[in-house]
Design a protein around this motif. Structure first.
Motif: not given
Length: 63
Positions: A1-23
């Motif tokens: 599995m590989k992930v990427q973030i669509d910077s055009g959609r990201c609003q900076g809520h921070g849930r991704c790095y709160d829930l998966a700080p290693d990723l």
């Protein structure tokens, strides 16, 4: 599995790095960014899916 973030959609809520700080981490403005090359180790797939499902803008994509 590989992930990427669509910077055009990201609003900076921070849930991704709160829930998966290693990723995921935050950039200088608080927007999410993928750590490393985006390849998710098998033992981190659950955390990645949790971050994906909790992103309000659905900005995290799998490749």
């Amino acid at each position: 599995m590989k992930v990427q973030i669509d910077s055009g959609r990201c609003q900076g809520h921070g849930r991704c790095y709160d829930l998966a700080p290693d990723l995921f981490s935050e950039d200088d403005e608080g927007y999410g960014q993928v750590v490393g090359d985006g390849i998710v180790p098998q033992d981190q797939e659950r955390a990645a899916r949790l971050a994906i499902s909790n992103c309000p803008e659905r900005a995290i994509e799998t490749l």
